[in-house]
Design a protein around this motif. Structure first.
Motif, PDB file in Angstrom:
ATOM      1  N   ARG A  30       0.816  -1.219   0.000  1.00 46.84           N
ATOM      2  CA  ARG A  30       0.000   0.000   0.000  1.00 46.84           C
ATOM      3  C   ARG A  30       0.857   1.279   0.000  1.00 46.84           C
ATOM      4  O   ARG A  30       0.590   2.221  -0.732  1.00 46.84           O
ATOM      5  N   SER A  50      -4.805  16.576   7.625  1.00 44.91           N
ATOM      6  CA  SER A  50      -5.947  17.488   7.495  1.00 44.91           C
ATOM      7  C   SER A  50      -7.217  16.744   7.890  1.00 44.91           C
ATOM      8  O   SER A  50      -8.041  16.423   7.050  1.00 44.91           O
ATOM      9  N   ARG A  51      -7.345  16.422   9.146  1.00 43.20           N
ATOM     10  CA  ARG A  51      -8.491  15.608   9.578  1.00 43.20           C
ATOM     11  C   ARG A  51      -9.763  16.443   9.581  1.00 43.20           C
ATOM     12  O   ARG A  51      -9.828  17.514  10.185  1.00 43.20           O
ATOM     13  N   LEU A  52     -10.765  15.932   8.900  1.00 43.18           N
ATOM     14  CA  LEU A  52     -12.038  16.652   8.805  1.00 43.18           C
ATOM     15  C   LEU A  52     -12.793  16.556  10.128  1.00 43.18           C
ATOM     16  O   LEU A  52     -12.943  15.467  10.687  1.00 43.18           O
ATOM     17  N   ASP A  82     -12.685   9.156   2.200  1.00 43.95           N
ATOM     18  CA  ASP A  82     -12.170   9.103   3.564  1.00 43.95           C
ATOM     19  C   ASP A  82     -12.468   7.771   4.249  1.00 43.95           C
ATOM     20  O   ASP A  82     -12.600   7.696   5.468  1.00 43.95           O
ATOM     21  N   GLY A  83     -12.579   6.709   3.447  1.00 41.21           N
ATOM     22  CA  GLY A  83     -12.569   5.362   3.997  1.00 41.21           C
ATOM     23  C   GLY A  83     -13.879   4.880   4.603  1.00 41.21           C
ATOM     24  O   GLY A  83     -14.905   5.549   4.561  1.00 41.21           O
ATOM     25  N   PRO A  87     -16.671  10.311   7.505  1.00 36.97           N
ATOM     26  CA  PRO A  87     -17.585  11.316   8.064  1.00 36.97           C
ATOM     27  C   PRO A  87     -18.423  11.975   6.964  1.00 36.97           C
ATOM     28  O   PRO A  87     -19.546  12.401   7.229  1.00 36.97           O
ATOM     29  N   ARG A 106      -3.654  -8.694   9.549  1.00 36.31           N
ATOM     30  CA  ARG A 106      -2.743  -8.513   8.412  1.00 36.31           C
ATOM     31  C   ARG A 106      -1.371  -8.114   8.923  1.00 36.31           C
ATOM     32  O   ARG A 106      -1.266  -7.439   9.955  1.00 36.31           O
ATOM     33  N   GLY A 216     -14.754   5.055  -3.404  1.00 42.78           N
ATOM     34  CA  GLY A 216     -14.038   3.986  -2.692  1.00 42.78           C
ATOM     35  C   GLY A 216     -14.807   3.494  -1.473  1.00 42.78           C
ATOM     36  O   GLY A 216     -16.040   3.433  -1.467  1.00 42.78           O
ATOM     37  N   ASP A 217     -14.062   3.124  -0.428  1.00 43.59           N
ATOM     38  CA  ASP A 217     -14.699   2.575   0.779  1.00 43.59           C
ATOM     39  C   ASP A 217     -15.678   3.549   1.426  1.00 43.59           C
ATOM     40  O   ASP A 217     -16.588   3.130   2.131  1.00 43.59           O
ATOM     41  N   PRO A 224     -13.094  -8.179   1.845  1.00 45.13           N
ATOM     42  CA  PRO A 224     -11.965  -8.338   0.910  1.00 45.13           C
ATOM     43  C   PRO A 224     -11.913  -9.689   0.210  1.00 45.13           C
ATOM     44  O   PRO A 224     -10.880 -10.026  -0.372  1.00 45.13           O
ATOM     45  N   GLY A 227     -10.809  -9.475  -3.234  1.00 46.49           N
ATOM     46  CA  GLY A 227      -9.629  -8.623  -3.424  1.00 46.49           C
ATOM     47  C   GLY A 227      -9.918  -7.432  -4.330  1.00 46.49           C
ATOM     48  O   GLY A 227      -9.092  -7.067  -5.165  1.00 46.49           O
ATOM     49  N   GLN A 228     -11.087  -6.814  -4.168  1.00 48.27           N
ATOM     50  CA  GLN A 228     -11.490  -5.784  -5.131  1.00 48.27           C
ATOM     51  C   GLN A 228     -11.717  -4.386  -4.544  1.00 48.27           C
ATOM     52  O   GLN A 228     -11.971  -3.442  -5.289  1.00 48.27           O
ATOM     53  N   GLY A 229     -11.657  -4.234  -3.215  1.00 50.33           N
ATOM     54  CA  GLY A 229     -12.000  -2.932  -2.619  1.00 50.33           C
ATOM     55  C   GLY A 229     -11.143  -1.791  -3.141  1.00 50.33           C
ATOM     56  O   GLY A 229     -11.653  -0.782  -3.644  1.00 50.33           O
ATOM     57  N   ALA A 230      -9.827  -1.954  -3.053  1.00 43.56           N
ATOM     58  CA  ALA A 230      -8.936  -0.883  -3.500  1.00 43.56           C
ATOM     59  C   ALA A 230      -8.967  -0.773  -5.024  1.00 43.56           C
ATOM     60  O   ALA A 230      -8.888   0.333  -5.580  1.00 43.56           O
ATOM     61  N   CYS A 231      -9.119  -1.927  -5.706  1.00 46.43           N
ATOM     62  CA  CYS A 231      -9.189  -1.891  -7.178  1.00 46.43           C
ATOM     63  C   CYS A 231     -10.393  -1.057  -7.601  1.00 46.43           C
ATOM     64  O   CYS A 231     -10.305  -0.219  -8.511  1.00 46.43           O
TER      65      CYS A 231
HETATM   66  C1  LIG Z   1      -8.066  -7.619   5.322  1.00 43.73           C
HETATM   67  C2  LIG Z   1      -8.247  -6.765   4.099  1.00 43.73           C
HETATM   68  C3  LIG Z   1      -7.664  -7.166   2.894  1.00 43.73           C
HETATM   69  C4  LIG Z   1      -7.859  -6.424   1.734  1.00 43.73           C
HETATM   70  N1  LIG Z   1      -7.326  -6.879   0.558  1.00 43.73           N
HETATM   71  C5  LIG Z   1      -7.552  -6.199  -0.593  1.00 43.73           C
HETATM   72  C6  LIG Z   1      -7.023  -6.669  -1.834  1.00 43.73           C
HETATM   73  O1  LIG Z   1      -6.352  -7.701  -1.904  1.00 43.73           O
HETATM   74  N2  LIG Z   1      -7.288  -5.953  -2.944  1.00 43.73           N
HETATM   75  C7  LIG Z   1      -8.043  -4.822  -2.930  1.00 43.73           C
HETATM   76  O2  LIG Z   1      -8.258  -4.208  -3.980  1.00 43.73           O
HETATM   77  N3  LIG Z   1      -8.554  -4.353  -1.770  1.00 43.73           N
HETATM   78  C8  LIG Z   1      -8.328  -5.013  -0.600  1.00 43.73           C
HETATM   79  N4  LIG Z   1      -8.848  -4.534   0.594  1.00 43.73           N
HETATM   80  C9  LIG Z   1      -9.705  -3.345   0.580  1.00 43.73           C
HETATM   81  C10 LIG Z   1      -8.909  -2.057   0.562  1.00 43.73           C
HETATM   82  O3  LIG Z   1      -8.035  -1.990   1.671  1.00 43.73           O
HETATM   83  C11 LIG Z   1      -9.879  -0.872   0.603  1.00 43.73           C
HETATM   84  O4  LIG Z   1     -10.956  -1.082  -0.264  1.00 43.73           O
HETATM   85  C12 LIG Z   1      -9.158   0.393   0.172  1.00 43.73           C
HETATM   86  O5  LIG Z   1      -8.143   0.724   1.118  1.00 43.73           O
HETATM   87  C13 LIG Z   1     -10.140   1.560   0.066  1.00 43.73           C
HETATM   88  O6  LIG Z   1      -9.433   2.705  -0.305  1.00 43.73           O
HETATM   89  P1  LIG Z   1     -10.003   4.136   0.079  1.00 43.73           P
HETATM   90  O7  LIG Z   1      -9.000   5.108  -0.452  1.00 43.73           O
HETATM   91  O8  LIG Z   1     -11.416   4.254  -0.343  1.00 43.73           O
HETATM   92  O9  LIG Z   1     -10.026   4.182   1.676  1.00 43.73           O
HETATM   93  P2  LIG Z   1      -8.797   4.076   2.698  1.00 43.73           P
HETATM   94  O10 LIG Z   1      -7.678   3.303   2.112  1.00 43.73           O
HETATM   95  O11 LIG Z   1      -9.397   3.618   3.987  1.00 43.73           O
HETATM   96  O12 LIG Z   1      -8.310   5.583   2.845  1.00 43.73           O
HETATM   97  C14 LIG Z   1      -9.117   6.529   3.519  1.00 43.73           C
HETATM   98  C15 LIG Z   1      -8.276   7.735   3.861  1.00 43.73           C
HETATM   99  O13 LIG Z   1      -9.128   8.730   4.467  1.00 43.73           O
HETATM  100  C16 LIG Z   1      -8.488   9.236   5.614  1.00 43.73           C
HETATM  101  N5  LIG Z   1      -9.513   9.723   6.566  1.00 43.73           N
HETATM  102  C17 LIG Z   1     -10.349   9.012   7.347  1.00 43.73           C
HETATM  103  N6  LIG Z   1     -11.100   9.828   8.109  1.00 43.73           N
HETATM  104  C18 LIG Z   1     -10.731  11.103   7.779  1.00 43.73           C
HETATM  105  C19 LIG Z   1     -11.129  12.392   8.226  1.00 43.73           C
HETATM  106  N7  LIG Z   1     -12.066  12.577   9.177  1.00 43.73           N
HETATM  107  N8  LIG Z   1     -10.526  13.464   7.666  1.00 43.73           N
HETATM  108  C20 LIG Z   1      -9.573  13.330   6.711  1.00 43.73           C
HETATM  109  N9  LIG Z   1      -9.145  12.126   6.252  1.00 43.73           N
HETATM  110  C21 LIG Z   1      -9.714  11.030   6.799  1.00 43.73           C
HETATM  111  C22 LIG Z   1      -7.682   8.064   6.173  1.00 43.73           C
HETATM  112  O14 LIG Z   1      -6.639   8.534   7.002  1.00 43.73           O
HETATM  113  C23 LIG Z   1      -7.172   7.422   4.874  1.00 43.73           C
HETATM  114  O15 LIG Z   1      -5.990   8.032   4.448  1.00 43.73           O
HETATM  115  C24 LIG Z   1      -8.645  -5.247   1.772  1.00 43.73           C
HETATM  116  C25 LIG Z   1      -9.207  -4.826   2.992  1.00 43.73           C
HETATM  117  C26 LIG Z   1      -9.005  -5.561   4.151  1.00 43.73           C
HETATM  118  C27 LIG Z   1      -9.642  -5.095   5.440  1.00 43.73           C
END
Ligand SMILES: Cc1cc2nc3c(=O)[nH]c(=O)nc-3n(C[C@H](O)[C@H](O)[C@H](O)COP(=O)(O)OP(=O)(O)OC[C@H]3O[C@@H](n4cnc5c(N)ncnc54)[C@H](O)[C@@H]3O)c2cc1C
Length: 321
Positions: A30, A50-52, A82-83, A87, A106, A216-217, A224, A227-231
């Motif tokens: 990552r 820059s936490r919201l 923001d995952g 918020p 992990r 995204g998330d 997972p 294996g598609q969340g980040a993709c």
């Molecule tokens: C066990 C496990 C295995 C996985 N394996 C895979 C895999 O093999 N392949 C795959 O594609 N996916 C996989 N995933 C899923 C993948 O990790 C997520 O789908 C991906 O990280 C989502 O990306 P994102 O950028 O949407 O969110 P995140 O990666 O969660 O990023 C969110 C960002 O927002 C920030 N944030 C949160 N709150 C605030 C706030 N209040 N203010 C400002 N910033 C904030 C966080 O700090 C972070 O930087 C797996 C997940 C898990 C749990």
């Protein structure tokens, strides 16, 4: 890819290219992915730490964001990436993600003199418990353990406690995974309760409200198991960027809102079925019944499973930007 039992017996091995010419697996750390993406942006584009803290709509459709350090940003467009605990999604009325009944450990093992494994994805199937490991660089090996748990459990911050808990789960397995865990710095180990959100049409809010959109998330957390969340988060970003670029160039002031809505409807048909499928696959893989596991190990995996159709969900063409 190699699939093994908990005592180390090989059940099946697959070669992705032999199953489907278009397929390959790339395991990416990552940190490397994020640094690579960030490296393509002009300097100072990203403002870190820059936490919201709060978000508020203004009468002209702009959005006021307040950060925890007290600073305020007036935004024309907000992209909430923001995952899973977003918020921004919460503010838009999305329900909390739903716990799927299993958690994952992990970790990232470190081998300063070079890791000893070949370029293979290794899966180990136990009862109600499964694990895997894959090299992500010449010196690092990613591993995971997925285990059933009736509740997400307490948040544990002590990394050595997490490591012991993870090792305890596979204590009676063949030693390969335990050895990898022993080469893992404690501070790389995390425990995550797995959760998702099903985007029911007409019930769950749409991906955008005015000029605020989730990606995204933040929008479609999925388990997972495929294996598609980040993709999918990356796919979201490409589709959204294309639509926004066209809208911003256009003279029509409502075109940005239209672009965000069009992104939401286009991506929904990809991410909703994947979220459901990932959940169902996880439910099957986490079965703990000894009879079911024996049928899986002795009949389904060695004789029936075909890799090609199982990878069909990874096919997605982004077209050129
Ligand atoms: C066990 C496990 C295995 C996985 N394996 C895979 C895999 O093999 N392949 C795959 O594609 N996916 C996989 N995933 C899923 C993948 O990790 C997520 O789908 C991906 O990280 C989502 O990306 P994102 O950028 O949407 O969110 P995140 O990666 O969660 O990023 C969110 C960002 O927002 C920030 N944030 C949160 N709150 C605030 C706030 N209040 N203010 C400002 N910033 C904030 C966080 O700090 C972070 O930087 C797996 C997940 C898990 C749990």
């Amino acid at each position: 890819m190699v699939v093994k039992t908990e005592d180390g017996r090989e059940l099946r091995s697959f070669n992705f290219k032999e199953e489907d010419q278009s397929q390959e697996v790339r395991a990416v750390e990552r940190r490397v992915l994020l640094e690579t993406l960030a490296g393509h942006l002009p300097q100072d584009t990203i403002q870190y730490s820059s936490r919201l803290a709060s978000i508020e709509a203004t009468p002209n459709g702009d959005t006021l964001l307040e950060l925890v350090d007290g600073s305020k940003l007036l935004a024309k467009i907000v992209i909430g990436c923001d995952g899973i605990r977003s918020p921004i999604a919460k503010w838009m009325g999305f329900p909390e993600p739903k716990y799927a009944g299993h958690c994952a450990f992990r970790g990232l093992a470190s081998y300063p003199d070079g890791q000893p494994f070949g370029p293979r994805v290794n899966y180990i199937y136990g009862r109600g418990l499964r694990a895997g490991y894959v090299p992500v660089s010449p010196t690092k090996v990613y591993w995971f353990i997925c285990f059933n748990s009736p509740s997400p459990g307490p948040k544990i911050t002590d990394a050595s406690v997490l490591k012991n808990q993870a090792k305890e789960l596979v204590r009676n397995w063949s030693s390969e995974l335990l050895n990898i865990m022993d080469s893992t710095p404690d501070d790389t180990i995390i425990r995550t309760p797995l959760a998702d959100r099903w985007l029911w049409p007409s019930i769950t809010p749409p991906a955008s409200a005015g000029r605020v959109v989730v990606v995204g998330d933040a929008w479609h957390p999925m388990t997972p198991n495929l294996g598609q969340g980040a993709c999918c988060a990356l796919e979201d970003a490409v589709v959204l960027a294309k639509k926004l670029a066209l809208a911003i160039k256009s003279e029509d002031p409502s075109s940005v809102e239209g672009a965000l809505m069009s992104y939401g409807s286009e991506r929904w048909s990809r991410v909703f079925p994947l979220t459901v499928r990932a959940y169902l696959v996880g439910s099957v893989l986490q079965w703990g019944n000894p009879l079911v596991c024996s049928v899986r190990n002795n009949i389904v995996l060695p004789k029936l499973v075909k890799l090609g159709p199982m990878l069909e969900h990874t096919n997605f063409t982004c077209e050129s930007l």
